[in-house]
Scaffold this active site. Structure first.
Site, short mmCIF file in Angstrom:
data_model
loop_
_atom_site.label_atom_id
_atom_site.label_comp_id
_atom_site.label_asym_id
_atom_site.label_seq_id
_atom_site.Cartn_x
_atom_site.Cartn_y
_atom_site.Cartn_z
N ASP A 1 -1.50 -1.18 5.57
CA ASP A 1 -1.48 -0.68 6.94
C ASP A 1 -2.55 -1.36 7.78
OD1 ASP A 1 0.55 1.04 6.39
OD2 ASP A 1 -0.78 2.71 5.86
N ASP B 1 -4.84 -0.17 9.46
CA ASP B 1 -5.95 0.74 9.78
C ASP B 1 -7.12 0.45 8.82
OD1 ASP B 1 -5.08 1.68 7.37
OD2 ASP B 1 -4.31 3.59 8.13
N ASP C 1 -8.30 2.00 6.21
CA ASP C 1 -7.96 2.08 4.79
C ASP C 1 -7.20 0.84 4.33
OD1 ASP C 1 -9.17 4.34 4.01
OD2 ASP C 1 -7.34 5.59 3.89
N GLU D 1 0.85 -1.19 0.00
CA GLU D 1 0.00 0.00 0.00
C GLU D 1 0.88 1.25 0.00
OE1 GLU D 1 -2.47 0.30 3.47
OE2 GLU D 1 -3.14 2.33 2.98
#
Ligand code: 28F
Length: 674
Positions: A526, A528, A530, A453
């Protein structure tokens, strides 16, 4: 000398239960979580057989807090009389003798004996204890146990505590109850997974029309909706009932929850051809992908095989005939392709036959060539019969209309692709090279590709990698969500094209897993929201267009740590909050904590050590345990049907989106995977 040849199957019968103990893998595949569930399915299968033969219509499964499980059917009950030849009761035969292949007597209309088909004695051999009750006017009881005999210095497996006894207790019930506890000495993990058990029982209920299956989990609480619409735990244990009067037709409807069907009711048909029982249900939707789920003797065959081939060619032939007879196709027109007719198709194919042979990577592909022709002719016969009925005209016209649309897009896309290729083939290949940092090694078994990412994390990964076997492909922003997109739209996306060419094995029906450039495709995003979304999008893409990549276990999720706990010269990483507490204790007084917000915050060294070094990293292997459930899940979570998704999430509110997804795609965690 005419010597009788013994096959492996014969040998299995000759061996006793000790052999099962010695090599459990030979009988149940593995002693992992899969094998654990296998010994439950052996018992459930016998109950299903009794129902399929028309003697039972209810099966109750219970999971208990001590790790045991019980299964009860309301059939005839296992025979209690003494078998003259063996001098054993029917019950003792069933639980102490290994049965190979075609189970029980020939007269029964039984098609079981699928994957291993070794029967209930295997469950007995691999259980600490097993109890049977047979209800036939009175209650008969027998129990078995496995233990280590110190005097004999050997493990005793599935030994009767005594003969079958008639307790003389009167009963109005009829049927069989089997209650067993998987032996922790055999299975490292002995917890049945509620999700796994409930989805399989649900599937079995679909496949056996009208059969009522209940599941009770005493380890889990029933979740109820309060008056305010909140979800809460009740005091009652988890309980669910699965029963479908529509059988596989209801199955197709269920799979299409959250999609828009082209016609109201699935098309279904059932017949027997040359000893093969064929049943199918078909319902097209406005989607573009095809979802065909096939089963042989109630066992899923996600890798397909001869029955699916017959089904596909049957559909293509019958529907082309219809398209011509209805005038949609003129004499001068070429036939439509199978792909055209299968755009947006949801189908369930269920066949039953004897002597099944499973092949393929995961032994889930039907290898009997003789299955093809009966399925093809049953499919053609069924579709012909249905479309010669005037009231189905609208349905078939819709199907042909959809296929004509697919054909037009296919032809246009082909032309555009040819034109583009002729014009600037050099151009596109240059941009592809620019993004991917390819490894130098040429051995796919050793090579891995990290799909990372963001450009900045991608840059760090490029510094950190071992270029000999690690490739890095940075993704800029969110990749395209392929759900609800047509193939031509998907191919228009540059990032997707880069992934396809990097993996190097094609796409969709042309995907050839033998050609993959990497045996590890690692998604690195990540930790998180997203990042999880990106992970979902990529998994959806692989599931829809490179299914075998996932099925073969080549897809992994990289797990970057969430925290660094350190002081002067010690550094520890923690991957979740429990581990954080452990690591704080380990580092001791004066520790400091860094919380990583993303991969980009790590140095090349840190990224290597925590996430990329095979000796120290955490990888999660993605596998598909239940393709039908996973398909439904992805439709719900990744599609455009907002209402369907809301409802789905409301029902599964305990998990967040990704957890639910991943749960279904069955993760195995491995620390230091090399
Ligand atoms: C909870 C699991 O295992 N149900 C079963 C039957 C019924 C018969 C049967 C089973 C005996 C010795 C072959 C009854 N009456 N549920 C179950 N229900 N097995 S297993 O027979 C097995 C024979 O070897 C049964 C007449 N014929 C068969």
């Amino acid at each position: 000398m005419a010597e009788k040849k013994y096959t492996a199957e014969d040998l299995k019968i000759l061996e006793g239960l000790d052999a099962v103990r010695l090599r459990p893998g030979m009988y149940i595949g593995s002693t992992g979580v899969k094998g654990l569930h296998h010994i439950l399915w052996e018992i459930v299968d016998n109950a299903i057989d009794e129902a399929a033969n028309g003697y039972a219509d209810e099966i109750n499964v219970t999971l208990y807090a001590d790790g045991s499980a019980s299964v009860e059917d309301n059939g005839r009950g296992i025979p209690t009389d003494i078998h003259p030849k063996t001098k054993l009761s029917g019950v003792e035969v069933v639980f102490t003798k290994l049965h190979a292949g075609g189970k029980f007597d020939e007269h029964n209309y039984s098609f079981s004996g699928g994957l291993h088909g070794v029967g209930a004695s295997v469950t007995n051999a691999l259980s600490s204890w097993l109890k049977v009750e047979v209800y036939r006017k009175t209650v008969y009881a027998m129990s078995f146990r496995s233990y280590y005999d110190k005097a004999l210095k050997k493990y005793m497996s599935g030994i009767p505590d005594g003969p079958l006894v008639d307790t003389k207790k009167k009963t109005k019930k009829h049927g069989t109850l089997v209650w067993f506890k998987p032996d922790p000495a055999v299975f490292p993990v002995t917890d049945f997974n509620l999700d796994t058990v409930s989805s399989r029982l649900n599937e079995l209920a679909f496949l056996n029309q009208g059969l009522k299956i209940t599941l009770r989990d005493e380890r889990a609480k029933q979740v109820i909706e309060t008056e305010g619409g909140e979800r809460a735990e009740s005091d009652e244990p988890f309980f669910e009932t699965y029963c479908y009067q529509g059988g596989i037709s209801d199955f197709a409807r269920y799979l299409n929850d959250g999609k828009t069907p082209l016609y109201k009711d699935p098309i279904c048909y059932r017949t027997e051809k040359n000893g093969v029982l064929v049943e199918f249900a078909i319902q097209h939707t406005t989607e573009f992908i095809e979802s065909v789920f096939s089963f042989v003797n109630n066992i899923p065959t996600p890798e397909g095989g001869f029955h699916e081939m017959g089904f596909r060619s049957g559909i293509t032939k019958a529907l082309n005939d219809y398209a011509r007879s209805s005038g949609a196709l003129k004499d001068k027109d070429a036939n439509l392709l199978g792909d055209d007719f299968r755009e947006g198709l949801t189908a369930v194919l269920s066949i039953k036959m004897k002597n099944v042979q499973f092949e393929g990577q995961t032994k889930s592909k039907l290898g009997n060539p003789e299955a093809r022709q009966p399925v093809e002719s049953a499919t053609i016969e069924g579709l012909n019969a249905l479309f010669s009925d005037k009231k189905n005209k609208k349905v078939f016209d819709e199907i042909v209309k959809k296929a004509m649309g697919a054909m037009k897009v296919r032809v246009a896309a082909r032309q555009a692709k040819d034109a583009a290729r002729a014009k600037n083939s050099l151009d596109s290949s240059l941009t592809l090279v620019g993004k991917l940092a390819a490894c130098s090694g040429r051995k796919p078994e050793q090579n891995e590709i990290f799909i990372v990412e963001g450009d900045s994390a991608g840059g760090t990964a490029k510094q950190a990698r071992v270029r000999q076997y690690q490739s890095i492909l940075p993704l800029r922003g969110k990749p395209l969500n392929v759900e609800k997109k047509r193939l031509d739209q998907i191919l228009a996306n540059e990032e997707i094209r880069t992934m396809i060419s990097a993996i190097g094995a094609g796409l969709g029906r042309d995907f050839n897993v033998a050609k993959i450039n990497y045996h590890k495709v690692i998604i690195l995003s990540d930790a998180d929201q997203d990042g999880m979304h990106i992970r979902c999008i990529l998994l959806t893409f692989f599931f829809r267009y490179m299914r075998e990549l996932v099925q073969g276990g080549y897809v992994y999720i990289g797990m970057p740590p969430l925290y660094k706990v350190y002081k002067k010269d010690v550094t520890e990483y923690a991957y979740d909050d429990t581990e954080l507490a452990e690591k704080i204790e380990k580092v001791g007084k004066g520790y400091q904590i860094q919380r990583y917000k993303g991969l980009g915050e790590m140095s090349a060294e840190q990224l290597w050590e925590t996430t990329m070094n095979p000796a120290t990293r955490n990888l999660i292997q993605v596998t598909i345990d239940d393709a039908a459930e996973a398909d439904r899940m992805i439709t719900m979570l990744m599609g455009e049907n907002v209402e369907g998704r809301k409802q789905f999430l409301a029902r599964n509110a305990n998990f967040n989106k990704v957890d639910t997804f991943i749960d279904k795609v069955d993760l195995e965690k491995s620390k230091g995977d090399r």
